[in-house]
Design a protein around this motif. Structure first.
Motif, PDB file in Angstrom:
ATOM      1  N   ASP A  28       0.888  -1.147  -0.290  1.00  0.00           N
ATOM      2  CA  ASP A  28       0.745  -0.124   0.197  1.00  0.00           C
ATOM      3  C   ASP A  28       0.731   1.607  -0.001  1.00  0.00           C
ATOM      4  OD1 ASP A  28      -1.759  -1.369   0.055  1.00  0.00           O
ATOM      5  OD2 ASP A  28      -2.620  -1.355   2.033  1.00  0.00           O
ATOM      6  N   ALA A  29       1.775   1.269   0.900  1.00  0.00           N
ATOM      7  CA  ALA A  29       3.096   2.121   1.227  1.00  0.00           C
ATOM      8  C   ALA A  29       3.540   2.370  -0.353  1.00  0.00           C
ATOM      9  CB  ALA A  29       3.568   2.340   2.018  1.00  0.00           C
ATOM     10  N   ALA A  30       4.352   1.442  -1.276  1.00  0.00           N
ATOM     11  CA  ALA A  30       5.168   2.167  -2.398  1.00  0.00           C
ATOM     12  C   ALA A  30       4.558   1.680  -3.757  1.00  0.00           C
ATOM     13  CB  ALA A  30       5.452   0.297  -1.908  1.00  0.00           C
ATOM     14  N   LEU A  31       3.047   1.653  -3.849  1.00  0.00           N
ATOM     15  CA  LEU A  31       2.121   1.143  -4.583  1.00  0.00           C
ATOM     16  C   LEU A  31       0.872   1.861  -4.668  1.00  0.00           C
ATOM     17  CD1 LEU A  31       3.481  -2.559  -5.652  1.00  0.00           C
ATOM     18  CD2 LEU A  31       4.398  -0.427  -6.973  1.00  0.00           C
ATOM     19  N   PRO A  32       0.407   2.750  -4.203  1.00  0.00           N
ATOM     20  CA  PRO A  32       0.090   3.291  -4.204  1.00  0.00           C
ATOM     21  C   PRO A  32      -1.223   3.609  -5.356  1.00  0.00           C
ATOM     22  CG  PRO A  32       1.343   4.903  -4.250  1.00  0.00           C
ATOM     23  CD  PRO A  32       1.489   3.724  -4.207  1.00  0.00           C
ATOM     24  N   SER A  33      -1.012   3.624  -6.348  1.00  0.00           N
ATOM     25  CA  SER A  33      -1.002   3.776  -7.327  1.00  0.00           C
ATOM     26  C   SER A  33      -1.980   2.314  -8.501  1.00  0.00           C
ATOM     27  CB  SER A  33      -1.041   4.655  -9.132  1.00  0.00           C
ATOM     28  OG  SER A  33       0.411   3.495  -9.171  1.00  0.00           O
ATOM     29  N   VAL A  34      -1.618   1.073  -7.979  1.00  0.00           N
ATOM     30  CA  VAL A  34      -1.986  -0.177  -8.314  1.00  0.00           C
ATOM     31  C   VAL A  34      -3.019  -1.003  -7.610  1.00  0.00           C
ATOM     32  CG1 VAL A  34      -1.072  -2.598  -8.598  1.00  0.00           C
ATOM     33  CG2 VAL A  34       0.584  -1.057  -8.439  1.00  0.00           C
ATOM     34  N   PRO A  83       7.607  -0.064   5.540  1.00  0.00           N
ATOM     35  CA  PRO A  83       7.727   0.970   5.084  1.00  0.00           C
ATOM     36  C   PRO A  83       9.242   1.479   6.760  1.00  0.00           C
ATOM     37  CG  PRO A  83       6.075   0.375   5.013  1.00  0.00           C
ATOM     38  CD  PRO A  83       6.031  -0.600   5.972  1.00  0.00           C
ATOM     39  N   ALA A  84       8.983   1.165   7.692  1.00  0.00           N
ATOM     40  CA  ALA A  84       9.365   2.094   8.529  1.00  0.00           C
ATOM     41  C   ALA A  84      10.957   1.549   8.175  1.00  0.00           C
ATOM     42  CB  ALA A  84      10.067   1.736   9.913  1.00  0.00           C
ATOM     43  N   TRP A  85      11.493   1.028   7.627  1.00  0.00           N
ATOM     44  CA  TRP A  85      12.440  -0.205   7.765  1.00  0.00           C
ATOM     45  C   TRP A  85      13.162  -0.299   6.272  1.00  0.00           C
ATOM     46  CZ3 TRP A  85      15.722  -2.327  11.299  1.00  0.00           C
ATOM     47  CH2 TRP A  85      15.329  -3.127  12.319  1.00  0.00           C
ATOM     48  N   ARG A  86      12.427   0.661   4.935  1.00  0.00           N
ATOM     49  CA  ARG A  86      13.179   0.922   3.925  1.00  0.00           C
ATOM     50  C   ARG A  86      14.233   1.461   4.211  1.00  0.00           C
ATOM     51  NH1 ARG A  86       9.362   2.776  -0.599  1.00  0.00           N
ATOM     52  NH2 ARG A  86      11.200   2.457  -1.991  1.00  0.00           N
ATOM     53  N   GLY A  87      15.439   1.484   3.330  1.00  0.00           N
ATOM     54  CA  GLY A  87      16.578   2.514   3.473  1.00  0.00           C
ATOM     55  C   GLY A  87      17.225   2.241   4.341  1.00  0.00           C
ATOM     56  N   CYS A  88      17.366   1.022   5.265  1.00  0.00           N
ATOM     57  CA  CYS A  88      18.123   0.988   5.910  1.00  0.00           C
ATOM     58  C   CYS A  88      18.950  -0.207   6.194  1.00  0.00           C
ATOM     59  CB  CYS A  88      16.945   0.790   7.583  1.00  0.00           C
ATOM     60  SG  CYS A  88      16.062   1.978   8.255  1.00  0.00           S
ATOM     61  N   GLY A  89      19.242  -1.013   4.748  1.00  0.00           N
ATOM     62  CA  GLY A  89      20.215  -1.520   4.690  1.00  0.00           C
ATOM     63  C   GLY A  89      19.497  -2.835   4.925  1.00  0.00           C
ATOM     64  N   ALA A 107      15.473 -14.637 -11.527  1.00  0.00           N
ATOM     65  CA  ALA A 107      14.585 -13.952 -11.905  1.00  0.00           C
ATOM     66  C   ALA A 107      13.492 -13.674 -11.306  1.00  0.00           C
ATOM     67  CB  ALA A 107      14.346 -14.750 -12.972  1.00  0.00           C
ATOM     68  N   LEU A 108      13.139 -12.545 -11.380  1.00  0.00           N
ATOM     69  CA  LEU A 108      12.109 -11.883 -10.845  1.00  0.00           C
ATOM     70  C   LEU A 108      11.566 -11.043 -11.918  1.00  0.00           C
ATOM     71  CD1 LEU A 108      13.283  -8.483 -10.042  1.00  0.00           C
ATOM     72  CD2 LEU A 108      14.551  -9.358  -8.467  1.00  0.00           C
ATOM     73  N   ARG A 109      10.479 -10.172 -11.318  1.00  0.00           N
ATOM     74  CA  ARG A 109       9.469  -9.342 -11.951  1.00  0.00           C
ATOM     75  C   ARG A 109       9.032  -8.278 -11.131  1.00  0.00           C
ATOM     76  NH1 ARG A 109       6.957 -10.737 -16.191  1.00  0.00           N
ATOM     77  NH2 ARG A 109       7.155 -13.109 -17.225  1.00  0.00           N
ATOM     78  N   THR A 110       8.920  -7.327 -11.242  1.00  0.00           N
ATOM     79  CA  THR A 110       8.453  -5.929 -10.174  1.00  0.00           C
ATOM     80  C   THR A 110       7.638  -5.200 -11.143  1.00  0.00           C
ATOM     81  OG1 THR A 110       9.351  -4.301  -9.006  1.00  0.00           O
ATOM     82  CG2 THR A 110      10.630  -4.606 -11.219  1.00  0.00           C
ATOM     83  N   PHE A 111       6.572  -4.317 -10.589  1.00  0.00           N
ATOM     84  CA  PHE A 111       5.815  -3.333 -11.555  1.00  0.00           C
ATOM     85  C   PHE A 111       6.917  -2.194 -12.056  1.00  0.00           C
ATOM     86  CE2 PHE A 111       2.430  -4.712  -8.709  1.00  0.00           C
ATOM     87  CZ  PHE A 111       1.953  -6.313  -9.450  1.00  0.00           C
ATOM     88  N   GLN A 112       6.030  -1.810 -13.378  1.00  0.00           N
ATOM     89  CA  GLN A 112       6.499  -1.328 -14.240  1.00  0.00           C
ATOM     90  C   GLN A 112       6.847   0.169 -13.157  1.00  0.00           C
ATOM     91  OE1 GLN A 112       6.070  -0.220 -18.664  1.00  0.00           O
ATOM     92  NE2 GLN A 112       6.239  -2.634 -18.534  1.00  0.00           N
ATOM     93  N   VAL A 113       5.742   1.261 -12.730  1.00  0.00           N
ATOM     94  CA  VAL A 113       5.241   1.597 -11.889  1.00  0.00           C
ATOM     95  C   VAL A 113       6.453   2.218 -10.943  1.00  0.00           C
ATOM     96  CG1 VAL A 113       3.439   2.396 -12.623  1.00  0.00           C
ATOM     97  CG2 VAL A 113       3.483   0.989 -10.698  1.00  0.00           C
ATOM     98  N   ASN A 114       6.442   0.721  -9.991  1.00  0.00           N
ATOM     99  CA  ASN A 114       7.740   0.645  -9.281  1.00  0.00           C
ATOM    100  C   ASN A 114       9.102   1.149  -9.004  1.00  0.00           C
ATOM    101  OD1 ASN A 114       9.031   0.246  -6.899  1.00  0.00           O
ATOM    102  ND2 ASN A 114       7.420  -1.641  -6.731  1.00  0.00           N
ATOM    103  N   GLN A 115      10.109   2.090  -9.153  1.00  0.00           N
ATOM    104  CA  GLN A 115      11.144   2.717 -10.050  1.00  0.00           C
ATOM    105  C   GLN A 115      11.988   2.680  -9.251  1.00  0.00           C
ATOM    106  OE1 GLN A 115      10.465   6.893 -11.961  1.00  0.00           O
ATOM    107  NE2 GLN A 115       9.487   6.202 -13.273  1.00  0.00           N
ATOM    108  N   GLU A 139      -3.262  -9.079 -11.041  1.00  0.00           N
ATOM    109  CA  GLU A 139      -3.011  -7.004 -10.723  1.00  0.00           C
ATOM    110  C   GLU A 139      -3.669  -6.345 -12.079  1.00  0.00           C
ATOM    111  OE1 GLU A 139      -0.679  -7.981  -7.525  1.00  0.00           O
ATOM    112  OE2 GLU A 139      -0.419  -8.515  -9.607  1.00  0.00           O
ATOM    113  N   ARG A 140      -3.176  -7.573 -13.266  1.00  0.00           N
ATOM    114  CA  ARG A 140      -3.563  -6.511 -14.547  1.00  0.00           C
ATOM    115  C   ARG A 140      -2.290  -5.516 -14.865  1.00  0.00           C
ATOM    116  NH1 ARG A 140      -4.624 -11.246 -15.586  1.00  0.00           N
ATOM    117  NH2 ARG A 140      -6.115 -11.945 -16.076  1.00  0.00           N
ATOM    118  N   GLU A 141      -0.913  -5.109 -13.927  1.00  0.00           N
ATOM    119  CA  GLU A 141      -0.275  -3.944 -14.070  1.00  0.00           C
ATOM    120  C   GLU A 141       0.869  -4.213 -14.586  1.00  0.00           C
ATOM    121  OE1 GLU A 141       1.018  -0.047 -12.898  1.00  0.00           O
ATOM    122  OE2 GLU A 141      -0.641  -1.177 -12.630  1.00  0.00           O
TER     123      GLU A 141
END
Length: 152
Positions: A28-34, A83-89, A107-115, A139-141
């Motif tokens: 919900d925090a990282a992908l609000p538009s998905v 979300p509170a732990w992002r950027g902490c390593g 291998a992995l997949r990530t949404f195109q909107v998740n820069q 998600e059809r994203e």
């Protein structure tokens, strides 16, 4: 917050619901538009019945679960942090673990909107190999397929 104070360990049945809650908060925090394809109860059920028992699931634990990594062989299925732990390593530690577990490549997949995820994976040596219209994910994203191969 220091990721060195966090324990990474295999998830057990008791970790399924806390890990699902991390996934929900992070998504919900990282992908609000998905649009989420599944409601909270379905996500929690999926973690309890499928993800934790059937996949190689790892959790990051302090006083509670703050992150998760899910591998299905060489496929990195999930990597989500509170979300509170992002950027902490902590993501870097999970990525090191994934590469140790699958030294021949991932291998992995990530949404195109998740820069931010794209920057993270590219920083860790993943290379984009395909972009899709998203018709193959729940998600059809539109998404991106990445691969990592160890240096020869």
């Amino acid at each position: 917050m220091n990721s060195d104070d966090v324990v990474l360990r295999r998830a057990g049945p008791a970790d399924a619901l806390p890990a699902a809650d991390v996934w929900l908060r992070s998504f919900d925090a990282a992908l609000p538009s998905v649009r989420r394809a599944h409601d909270d109860a379905e996500v929690r059920d999926w973690f309890s019945r499928v993800l934790v028992p059937q996949y190689e699931t790892w959790v990051a634990v302090t006083d509670s679960v703050v992150g998760l990594l899910v591998l299905n062989g060489a496929e990195l299925k999930q990597l989500y942090l509170d979300p509170a732990w992002r950027g902490c390593g902590l993501g870097d530690r999970f990525m090191s673990l994934a590469k140790q577990r699958q030294p021949d490549g991932l291998a992995l997949r990530t949404f195109q909107v998740n820069q931010s995820a794209q920057r993270f994976y590219e920083r860790h040596g993943f290379i984009e190999i395909e972009r899709t219209d998203g018709l193959r994910n729940d998600e059809r994203e539109p998404d991106i397929r990445y691969v990592w191969q160890p240096q020869q």
